[in-house]
Write an enzyme that holds these catalytic residues in place. Structure first.
Site, PDB file in Angstrom:
ATOM      1  N   ASN A  46       0.864  -1.185   0.000  1.00  0.00           N
ATOM      2  CA  ASN A  46       0.000   0.000   0.000  1.00  0.00           C
ATOM      3  C   ASN A  46       0.901   1.236   0.000  1.00  0.00           C
ATOM      4  OD1 ASN A  46      -1.872   1.991   0.407  1.00  0.00           O
ATOM      5  ND2 ASN A  46      -2.472   1.339   2.484  1.00  0.00           N
ATOM      6  N   TRP A  47       1.046   1.824  -1.190  1.00  0.00           N
ATOM      7  CA  TRP A  47       1.970   2.972  -1.313  1.00  0.00           C
ATOM      8  C   TRP A  47       1.388   4.250  -0.706  1.00  0.00           C
ATOM      9  CZ3 TRP A  47       3.941   2.532  -7.122  1.00  0.00           C
ATOM     10  CH2 TRP A  47       4.822   1.439  -7.219  1.00  0.00           C
ATOM     11  N   LYS A  48       0.085   4.241  -0.403  1.00  0.00           N
ATOM     12  CA  LYS A  48      -0.598   5.452   0.120  1.00  0.00           C
ATOM     13  C   LYS A  48      -0.301   6.640  -0.794  1.00  0.00           C
ATOM     14  CE  LYS A  48      -0.535   3.434   4.667  1.00  0.00           C
ATOM     15  NZ  LYS A  48      -0.605   3.622   6.106  1.00  0.00           N
ATOM     16  N   GLU A  58      -7.486   4.973   7.408  1.00  0.00           N
ATOM     17  CA  GLU A  58      -7.279   6.378   7.030  1.00  0.00           C
ATOM     18  C   GLU A  58      -8.512   6.920   6.310  1.00  0.00           C
ATOM     19  OE1 GLU A  58      -3.492   5.735   5.115  1.00  0.00           O
ATOM     20  OE2 GLU A  58      -2.637   5.276   7.074  1.00  0.00           O
ATOM     21  N   GLY A 106       1.847   2.563  10.768  1.00  0.00           N
ATOM     22  CA  GLY A 106       2.834   3.631  10.628  1.00  0.00           C
ATOM     23  C   GLY A 106       3.533   4.014  11.917  1.00  0.00           C
ATOM     24  N   GLY A 121       2.653  -1.014   4.336  1.00  0.00           N
ATOM     25  CA  GLY A 121       2.709   0.400   3.966  1.00  0.00           C
ATOM     26  C   GLY A 121       4.140   0.869   3.832  1.00  0.00           C
ATOM     27  N   GLY A 122       4.662   1.478   4.893  1.00  0.00           N
ATOM     28  CA  GLY A 122       5.992   2.096   4.870  1.00  0.00           C
ATOM     29  C   GLY A 122       7.086   1.209   4.286  1.00  0.00           C
TER      30      GLY A 122
HETATM   31  P1  PGA Z   1       2.296   0.542   7.660  1.00  0.00           P
HETATM   32  O1  PGA Z   1       0.878   0.775   6.903  1.00  0.00           O
HETATM   33  O2  PGA Z   1       2.863  -0.745   7.137  1.00  0.00           O
HETATM   34  O3  PGA Z   1       3.125   1.747   7.269  1.00  0.00           O
HETATM   35  O4  PGA Z   1       1.998   0.489   9.112  1.00  0.00           O
HETATM   36  C1  PGA Z   1       0.008  -0.298   6.652  1.00  0.00           C
HETATM   37  C2  PGA Z   1      -1.275   0.190   6.055  1.00  0.00           C
HETATM   38  O5  PGA Z   1      -1.802   1.228   6.468  1.00  0.00           O
HETATM   39  O6  PGA Z   1      -1.815  -0.462   5.139  1.00  0.00           O
END
Ligand code: PGA
Length: 239
Positions: free
Chosen positions: A8-10, A92, A161, A214-215
């Protein structure tokens, strides 16, 4: 079932870095056939990612059918860009954009109308930890009546995150509750500060079938390590 690792690159990466990263992922993908790999870029990079990978996810979809909705992206449009999966109910979206169960339900049915598979996200906040079971049961309601294939992602909000992942045992106990509600055939991913250091022990849990990352999915080195760990575990080389 193969483990599924979803990136998930957001709202990160510019076009140049997104292009480089997806090319690197494709190189690794050619060497790893025992892991399902998906990338969820921003909408503007969907066609790019779809031109390289065969499983591409959207981070969002409009609740509306095509029409006069400035700034929105419909399920039909996503489908025409090669999208196969879409996140629905990411924390989010729930917390920053106030997406309600009603909105999430509309999104699910827009996706269903074009055959995109939703990854439905649930997860408790820190304040809700002492009643996690009822929070998750409530959040799952829109997907329980959904009559098409789907995947679940359990992402405790306090772990997203923050660098503070759930312990594998705590995550497993929530995954077990989710599995009992959705049935045995549904894949359940864990998300929330997944890295190359904690992935293996998470994957060892019986109801954790992959990860939403994510990160650690934004850098070639860390994402490559994550994919290699999932592949070696699946081969039985890391037990
Ligand atoms: P994170 O994010 O790995 O940076 O905690 C995961 C996500 O929100 O899908």
């Amino acid at each position: 079932m193969k483990p599924l690792i979803a990136a998930n690159w957001k709202m990160n990466l510019d076009l140049t870095s997104a292009t480089q990263l997806v090319r690197q992922i494709n190189l690794i993908k050619n060497e790893i056939s025992n892991v399902d790999i998906m990338v969820f870029p921003s909408h503007c990079y969907l066609s790019l990612v779809a031109s390289v990978l065969n499983q591409v996810g959207a981070q969002n979809v409009s609740e509306y059918a095509p029409g006069a909705y400035t700034g929105e992206v419909s399920a039909e449009m996503l489908k025409s860009c090669g999208v196969t999966h879409a996140l629905v109910g990411h924390s989010e979206r729930r917390h920053i954009f106030f997406e309600t169960d009603d909105i999430l339900t509309k999104k699910l049915y827009q996706l269903k109308s074009v055959g995109i598979v939703p990854i439905f996200c649930v997860g408790e906040t820190l304040d809700q930890r002492n009643r996690v079971e009822s929070v998750i049961q409530h959040q799952l309601q829109p997907i329980l009546s959904f009559d098409a294939p789907y995947i679940i992602a359990y992402e405790p909000v306090w772990a997203i995150g923050t660098g503070q992942s759930s312990t594998p045992e705590d995550a497993q106990s929530v995954h077990e509750i989710i599995q009992s509600m959705v049935g045995p055939g549904v894949q359940i991913l864990y998300g929330g500060s997944v890295t190359e250091s904690n992935l293996l022990n998470l994957l060892k849990m019986p109801n954790i079938h992959g990860a939403l990352v994510g990160g650690a999915s934004l850098k070639t080195e860390s994402f490559t390590s994550i994919l290699n760990i999932a592949s070696k575990y699946e081969q039985g080389a890391l037990i």
